[in-house]
Design an enzyme around this catalytic site. Sequence first.
Site, PDB file in Angstrom:
ATOM      1  N   GLU A  58       0.488  17.230   1.775  1.00 23.40           N
ATOM      2  CA  GLU A  58      -0.422  16.229   2.326  1.00 23.40           C
ATOM      3  C   GLU A  58       0.389  14.961   2.497  1.00 23.40           C
ATOM      4  O   GLU A  58       1.387  14.742   1.792  1.00 23.40           O
ATOM      5  CB  GLU A  58      -1.593  15.982   1.367  1.00 23.40           C
ATOM      6  N   LYS A  76      11.689   9.686  -2.035  1.00 25.67           N
ATOM      7  CA  LYS A  76      10.837  10.887  -1.991  1.00 25.67           C
ATOM      8  C   LYS A  76      11.627  12.184  -1.840  1.00 25.67           C
ATOM      9  O   LYS A  76      11.205  13.228  -2.297  1.00 25.67           O
ATOM     10  CB  LYS A  76       9.821  10.758  -0.863  1.00 25.67           C
ATOM     11  N   SER A 133      12.850   1.188  -3.702  1.00 22.05           N
ATOM     12  CA  SER A 133      12.440   2.577  -3.435  1.00 22.05           C
ATOM     13  C   SER A 133      12.721   3.038  -2.017  1.00 22.05           C
ATOM     14  O   SER A 133      12.918   4.230  -1.777  1.00 22.05           O
ATOM     15  CB  SER A 133      10.953   2.740  -3.757  1.00 22.05           C
TER      16      SER A 133
HETATM   17  C1  LIG Z   1       5.781   6.596  -0.884  1.00 22.71           C
HETATM   18  C2  LIG Z   1       6.541   5.390  -1.247  1.00 22.71           C
HETATM   19  C3  LIG Z   1       6.232   4.641  -2.407  1.00 22.71           C
HETATM   20  C4  LIG Z   1       5.058   4.940  -3.278  1.00 22.71           C
HETATM   21  O1  LIG Z   1       5.088   6.188  -3.916  1.00 22.71           O
HETATM   22  P1  LIG Z   1       5.368   6.326  -5.478  1.00 22.71           P
HETATM   23  O2  LIG Z   1       5.020   7.740  -5.766  1.00 22.71           O
HETATM   24  O3  LIG Z   1       4.508   5.349  -6.183  1.00 22.71           O
HETATM   25  O4  LIG Z   1       6.809   6.042  -5.688  1.00 22.71           O
HETATM   26  C5  LIG Z   1       7.029   3.555  -2.730  1.00 22.71           C
HETATM   27  N1  LIG Z   1       8.069   3.201  -1.959  1.00 22.71           N
HETATM   28  C6  LIG Z   1       8.402   3.882  -0.831  1.00 22.71           C
HETATM   29  C7  LIG Z   1       9.557   3.416  -0.026  1.00 22.71           C
HETATM   30  C8  LIG Z   1       7.639   5.000  -0.444  1.00 22.71           C
HETATM   31  O5  LIG Z   1       7.978   5.665   0.670  1.00 22.71           O
END
Ligand SMILES: *Cc1c(COP(=O)(O)O)cnc(C)c1O
Length: 393
Positions: free
Chosen positions: A112, A90, A378
């Site tokens: 948000e 993010k 992610s």
């Molecule tokens: C917020 C988050 C997501 C989901 O958000 P996307 O916009 O779909 O990427 C996925 N993995 C992690 C670790 C997150 O913090």
Amino acid sequence: MSKYKVDENGYYGNYGGAYIPELLYPNVEELKEAYLRIMNSPDFIQEFRHLLSDYVGRPSPLYFAKRLSEHYKTKIYLKREDLNHTGAHKINNTIGQILLAKRLGKTRIIAETGAGQHGVATATVCALMGLECIVYMGEVDIQRQAPNVARMKLLGATVVPATCGSKTLKDATNEAIRDWINHPENTYYIIGSVVGPHPYPDMVARFQSIISEEMKQQLKEKENNEYPDYVIACVGGGSNAAGAFYHYLDHPEVKLIAAEAAGKGIHSGHSAATSALGKPGIIHGSKTLLMQTEDGQIVEPYSISAGLDYPGVGPVHAHLFETGRAEFISITDDEAVKSAFELCQLEGIIPALESAHALACLSKLNFKPDEVVVINLSGRGDKDLSTYMNFLK
Ligand SMILES: *Cc1c(COP(=O)(O)O)cnc(C)c1O
């Protein structure tokens, strides 16, 4: 012109657009007119790249997961977004947007947040730039996500509870939009995924596209081929997936796999499997696939992972689903947790619950031994420890 990138009207096929209240027109128009010019200017590129390397720690490694590969009898690489500062992808987006906000002369940042991950990433970059930060968060989420609320406060942000409706993410979003309408001159709204009115989905995808840009270079070095057979990513709103897919969209030989949250089962009434359950509708200012009742009320989503607990997907993903360019696979809570434990034990990496949904696709696909599979990891699992502890025996 790519079929899978935004068109000049802000649409991906049938999805996207900017469905916003009249009062927000000037703000969204200003952004639409300026974002590409600013993002492509040499001084923006230089500052963005510098912060990605020295502050975030990029490039994130592309790690060949040997034991996981042996287990699934194919070649598996993990794109380590979990190693970024603040523990997920993010931050790539919030750094980009705050640099844009500064160049637009904005002094006040709003956001948000649901789970608090985007709130933390926004509070982080506001501290970095010395800008005021207000984060809207549902009252229920504030209680559920106390550690992230503490992080935001430590970083100097004001966390404002949303007390309407179900007191969760969509209510926080409504509050943020109301704030933006009331402070159009000095306020910039940092949206946390490839959602919202055009140009947000395209802008966020471009900031996150650093993920697949690096993958290409790293695969070139490791496999002498920039193009893997599969790229797998989880989809909440879809920003990490959009970034991981970005430079492969027009290469159909690269199979794109999107993992969405089936919660307790797609048809259990406790799910966030938008591609399976969604119908076209409007949420957060864009037309997309949305979980809704017969008369168009948004259905409360559910997932064990807070980041996937969202009733829609970004318009780009609605389009990738409809055209068949990406395959969507639904993963239940239990399957995700099982895959998280497997990664811990085979590779010594504790993944975020969201990322564990992408890992769970490994057992749902048939790979050949010499195929190259990239999973976008992610985020890291520290934030999910208390959930994991419930499954430890
Ligand atoms: C917020 C988050 C997501 C989901 O958000 P996307 O916009 O779909 O990427 C996925 N993995 C992690 C670790 C997150 O913090």
